[in-house]
Design an enzyme around this catalytic site. Structure first.
Site, PDB file in Angstrom:
ATOM      1  N   ASP A 182       8.334 -49.432  -7.616  1.00 57.93           N
ATOM      2  CA  ASP A 182       9.668 -49.720  -8.169  1.00 57.93           C
ATOM      3  C   ASP A 182      10.649 -48.587  -7.906  1.00 57.93           C
ATOM      4  O   ASP A 182      11.862 -48.792  -7.956  1.00 57.93           O
ATOM      5  CB  ASP A 182       9.573 -50.024  -9.670  1.00 57.93           C
ATOM      6  CG  ASP A 182       8.861 -48.920 -10.442  1.00 57.93           C
ATOM      7  OD1 ASP A 182       9.348 -47.769 -10.432  1.00 57.93           O
ATOM      8  OD2 ASP A 182       7.813 -49.204 -11.050  1.00 57.93           O
ATOM      9  N   ASP A 214      -2.927 -47.867   1.389  1.00 59.57           N
ATOM     10  CA  ASP A 214      -3.902 -47.589   0.332  1.00 59.57           C
ATOM     11  C   ASP A 214      -3.818 -46.124  -0.129  1.00 59.57           C
ATOM     12  O   ASP A 214      -4.020 -45.199   0.665  1.00 59.57           O
ATOM     13  CB  ASP A 214      -5.305 -47.883   0.896  1.00 59.57           C
ATOM     14  CG  ASP A 214      -6.389 -47.683  -0.154  1.00 59.57           C
ATOM     15  OD1 ASP A 214      -6.039 -47.491  -1.335  1.00 59.57           O
ATOM     16  OD2 ASP A 214      -7.573 -47.724   0.214  1.00 59.57           O
ATOM     17  N   GLY A 215      -3.545 -45.941  -1.408  1.00 64.46           N
ATOM     18  CA  GLY A 215      -3.433 -44.596  -1.977  1.00 64.46           C
ATOM     19  C   GLY A 215      -4.723 -43.799  -1.869  1.00 64.46           C
ATOM     20  O   GLY A 215      -4.693 -42.584  -1.652  1.00 64.46           O
ATOM     21  N   ASP A 235       1.056 -43.553 -10.498  1.00 61.72           N
ATOM     22  CA  ASP A 235       1.934 -44.476 -11.223  1.00 61.72           C
ATOM     23  C   ASP A 235       1.453 -45.883 -10.888  1.00 61.72           C
ATOM     24  O   ASP A 235       2.072 -46.611 -10.125  1.00 61.72           O
ATOM     25  CB  ASP A 235       3.368 -44.222 -10.739  1.00 61.72           C
ATOM     26  CG  ASP A 235       4.383 -45.157 -11.371  1.00 61.72           C
ATOM     27  OD1 ASP A 235       4.010 -45.921 -12.279  1.00 61.72           O
ATOM     28  OD2 ASP A 235       5.556 -45.130 -10.926  1.00 61.72           O
ATOM     29  N   THR A 276      -0.760 -49.740 -11.724  1.00 61.18           N
ATOM     30  CA  THR A 276      -0.992 -50.807 -12.691  1.00 61.18           C
ATOM     31  C   THR A 276      -2.254 -50.467 -13.486  1.00 61.18           C
ATOM     32  O   THR A 276      -2.814 -49.382 -13.343  1.00 61.18           O
ATOM     33  CB  THR A 276      -1.166 -52.159 -11.953  1.00 61.18           C
ATOM     34  OG1 THR A 276      -2.176 -51.994 -10.951  1.00 61.18           O
ATOM     35  CG2 THR A 276       0.128 -52.588 -11.269  1.00 61.18           C
ATOM     36  N   ASP A 277      -2.713 -51.386 -14.308  1.00 61.08           N
ATOM     37  CA  ASP A 277      -3.851 -51.118 -15.188  1.00 61.08           C
ATOM     38  C   ASP A 277      -5.178 -51.049 -14.417  1.00 61.08           C
ATOM     39  O   ASP A 277      -5.288 -51.568 -13.313  1.00 61.08           O
ATOM     40  CB  ASP A 277      -3.910 -52.197 -16.269  1.00 61.08           C
ATOM     41  CG  ASP A 277      -2.623 -52.222 -17.089  1.00 61.08           C
ATOM     42  OD1 ASP A 277      -2.187 -51.143 -17.498  1.00 61.08           O
ATOM     43  OD2 ASP A 277      -2.045 -53.307 -17.261  1.00 61.08           O
TER      44      ASP A 277
END
Lengths: 275, 275
Positions: free
Chosen positions: A86, A137-138, A155, A157-158
């Site tokens: 975002d 891919d991080g 940062d 998602t769950d």
């Protein structure tokens, strides 16, 4: 039409939001992506049915996940954001004049694309020349970059589904290697009220890797329970005791230097959880 | 049957709770009273459709509204609770050995009666000989008792309808008179995120009456926004700077001496609200 989003994160209790308009809804390669305009929180990004960020309360999350590590490090130049498509963390990071490069490594290019289009207040700095965007891919990115970043912000998602690999010991070891010798890592680490075991595990995993590991809390209305945890792992500097007197000031809506220290003082049940 | 409570406190956004069983539902002289057994929070007291307290998270509210003023006062002997018919504040107050008498002044006798029956974990000390129960109007009670209480706790419903008179300047002047010369007052004062104007007005009303006025925050999952404000008005002692080193210790789940100080450090947008 009286349309409501019912969030499915916590079983047997749910936040619901009255919807003005569905701005975009699509199945990306990774997830069900929606940007909804709501009456109570303005536009919001919803991934797999879970509210990620909203115009009205995003400032809490993005300020705290960025300014706590960046003001703890004496001279952060290179920052990596894993996830964060975002752009809210990037916007806050680039308020620090010492930053030369902020890399955003987001697996889902559609998140970046749609947030640029529908959430310009949050994604505003994604075109800044100091921001470098990498869609991929991080875990792979972190593995391939050693001793490079002063601060790494996870940062995500769950810790269920797509982001599961971004929580836990083996990834934190890779992050340790990816950081410079006095680097600092931070991650959003869920709700201690609803998911105490997740908070405990993640904290202990980070603690096994980093010499300094601390947890702090922030009040985020659209996250379950409204009171959210972040875990900091640091090679050298302690975010709770660092001297902030010489740090620059800029306008914030949540972060203050005094709160930077106080937010690490935890309620007893959270203290006990990570003891 | 899939039965859910949808809470009506905030327009256009609502918490919902899956109901196991309705234990009691009745129209009292003052309000629509329900005690529901829920899957996520256990039994909860709901007044006029608003969740007041639940078995699972009541500890946050009751510890913070009681221990902050009681540990600030050097030797509290007499305490008045206005509202608080569930008995949770009384239970916490009576943990302080200095307390000789804790008066509960609750306007709705049915709340006391049903909480004694269905929420024994919360109402457990209402039969304690140090607790005196008075069913009646708190405003009248406060007006008729001068210079009597060391601490007054306003543990009320929201400032709409029945409890409206418990918020604001004229009541705070009466409270000032009802307190002893070094007395302390505390009230739950709503959510700064959803109701900033209420928080601001109530704080300024208290500030116009008390030499020391402070606001603190606590994370309460079942209250809108999850991050709740309390306002302290004190004639003499500052709750943020008071020396707590000689205070007794007893078991708590939220309150700690360190948090007693830290909870007064506010996020910028709340700081700005009460400036």
């Amino acid at each position: 039409m009286d349309m409501w989003l019912k969030e499915g994160q916590i079983s047997d209790a749910a936040m619901t939001y009255k919807i003005k308009e569905t701005l975009v809804r699509k199945q990306t390669e990774y997830q069900d992506l929606a940007i909804l305009d709501t009456y109570a929180f303005g536009r919001m990004l919803v991934l797999d049915g879970i509210v990620q960020t909203t115009i009205k309360d995003e400032f809490v999350y993005h300020e705290m996940i960025s300014h706590i590590p960046l003001f703890t490090h004496p001279n952060p130049k290179k920052v990596l954001v894993v996830g964060g498509g975002d752009g809210g963390a990037i916007r806050e990071i680039l308020k620090h004049p010492s930053i030369e490069k902020a890399v955003l490594c987001e697996i889902d290019g559609s998140v970046i694309e749609e947030c640029k289009k529908y959430l310009p207040e949050i994604s505003s700095e994604l075109n800044n020349p100091r921001c470098e965007i990498f869609v991929g891919d991080g875990i792979k990115y972190v593995h391939e970059h050693k001793n490079e970043f002063d601060v790494i912000i996870v940062d995500s998602t769950d810790p269920f589904g797509a982001a599961e690999g971004l929580f836990g010991g083996s990834f934190y070891k890779e992050i340790y290697e990816c950081l410079t010798e006095d680097g600092i890592f931070i991650a959003q680490t869920e709700t201690p009220f609803y998911l105490p075991e997740v908070v405990k595990k993640v904290f202990n995993d980070a603690k096994a890797v980093f010499p300094v590991t601390k947890l702090f809390m922030a009040g985020i209305p659209t996250y379950p329970g409204g009171y959210w945890s972040f875990t900091v792992g640091s090679k050298k500097y302690d975010p709770e005791t660092v001297d902030l007197s010489n740090k620059i000031d800029f306008e914030t809506k949540y972060y203050t230097k005094k709160l930077h220290k106080a937010c690490f003082t935890l309620p007893k049940y959270i203290e006990n959880l990570i003891k």
